[in-house]
Design a protein around this motif. Structure first.
Motif, mmCIF file in Angstrom:
data_model
loop_
_atom_site.group_PDB
_atom_site.id
_atom_site.type_symbol
_atom_site.label_atom_id
_atom_site.label_comp_id
_atom_site.label_asym_id
_atom_site.label_seq_id
_atom_site.Cartn_x
_atom_site.Cartn_y
_atom_site.Cartn_z
ATOM 1 N N TRP A 103 -22.255 9.389 38.286
ATOM 2 C CA TRP A 103 -22.358 8.530 39.114
ATOM 3 C C TRP A 103 -23.935 9.152 39.598
ATOM 4 O O TRP A 103 -25.375 8.712 39.266
ATOM 5 C CB TRP A 103 -22.224 8.811 40.625
ATOM 6 N N ARG A 139 -22.004 3.858 35.228
ATOM 7 C CA ARG A 139 -21.678 4.008 37.093
ATOM 8 C C ARG A 139 -20.787 2.659 36.831
ATOM 9 O O ARG A 139 -20.078 3.601 37.499
ATOM 10 C CB ARG A 139 -22.833 3.822 37.606
ATOM 11 N N VAL A 149 -17.292 4.353 38.971
ATOM 12 C CA VAL A 149 -16.615 3.506 40.157
ATOM 13 C C VAL A 149 -15.010 3.330 40.179
ATOM 14 O O VAL A 149 -14.145 3.665 40.757
ATOM 15 C CB VAL A 149 -17.346 2.121 40.727
#
Length: 270
Positions: free
Chosen positions: A123, A244, A248
């Motif tokens: 991230w 990203r 997650v």
């Protein structure tokens, strides 16, 4: 559940996760525990070869052209010298620490923490400002960049980190754009996974018979087909999207595995 079905499931998991930045080793460890399928190291090694074959199949035309002209093609020579340079750190360190890693790090807690930390790092890397000048062609990857990617690949020796994640993120950190970093990671998988598989097979040839030639063949073919689909999908994905979403997923998966491990539902150990 029959060994054939287990072999298919393991092949699917290996095929999907080998090239996505989510850790194939971590997912295989957890999948084995859920299925109650105690596959041998040799079984996992053989189905991992399905991924290597998939990369070679996917890039067959490129590989054939490079091999045919390697004596005169300076760009091909430079590129493969870079791949070899990136391969060497993990080759030496992995060989030296293989027994230690297998004995002490193959457990649910290590996998979970690695997934979470890796997701956070991913991230962060995706949130950094992109350099003005990026390497957009595989032939333009410099020896310095290749070596840096090889050093980054050392992180993948820890279960749950992911070879793909470490090499792709390492590539992006040293100036490769997403598609180029992803492509370099694919090519790097050929010597990395190929050498690791051959080394482990030579150490445990008897393990091939533990699950039967049919089950191992089914796992290998399944892994090959699914890996081929995953490679094509990931290249299309990274051309338009960041990593990203995978970050997650890693964090959520890590938290779930951690919770299941401490609750006693998963008892994953070496």
């Amino acid at each position: 559940m029959s060994d054939i079905i287990n072999s298919i499931i393991m092949g699917i998991v290996e095929g999907i996760t080998e090239f996505l930045p989510v850790s194939s080793t971590g997912h295989l460890i957890v999948t084995q525990e859920i299925l109650g399928f105690k596959g041998s190291d040799t079984f996992e090694i053989v189905i991992q070869l399905g991924g290597v074959l998939a990369v070679m199949w996917f890039y067959f035309q490129t590989l054939w052209q490079q091999a045919s002209n390697i004596h005169s093609d300076k760009e091909a020579q430079r590129f493969w010298m870079g791949v070899i340079l990136a391969f060497l750190p993990a080759a030496f360190v992995g060989l030296a620490l293989h027994s230690y890693i297998t004995e002490y790090l193959f457990n649910g807690v290590t996998v979970a923490i690695s997934l979470i930390v890796g997701g956070i790092v991913m991230w962060w890397i995706e949130g950094r400002p992109q350099p003005v000048q990026q390497t957009t062609e595989l032939a333009h990857v410099t020896p310095r960049q290749a070596l840096a990617i090889g050093i980054a690949q050392l992180c993948s020796l820890i279960p749950g980190v992911s070879r793909s994640a470490s090499t792709i993120m390492g590539g992006m950190l040293v100036g490769l754009n997403r598609p180029t970093a992803t492509g370099f990671s694919f090519f790097l998988s050929i010597p990395t996974l190929g050498a690791a598989s051959l080394y482990s097979l030579m150490k445990d040839l008897d393990g091939v018979g533990e699950h039967g030639l049919l089950n191992i063949s089914i796992g290998l073919i399944t892994s090959f087909v699914v890996s081929l689909l995953a490679i094509g999908w990931l290249l299309r994905y990274v051309s338009k999207n960041s990593f990203r979403g995978f970050a997650v997923y890693r964090i959520i998966a890590g938290l779930v595995i951690l919770a299941l491990t401490y609750s006693g539902f998963l008892q994953v150990s070496a």
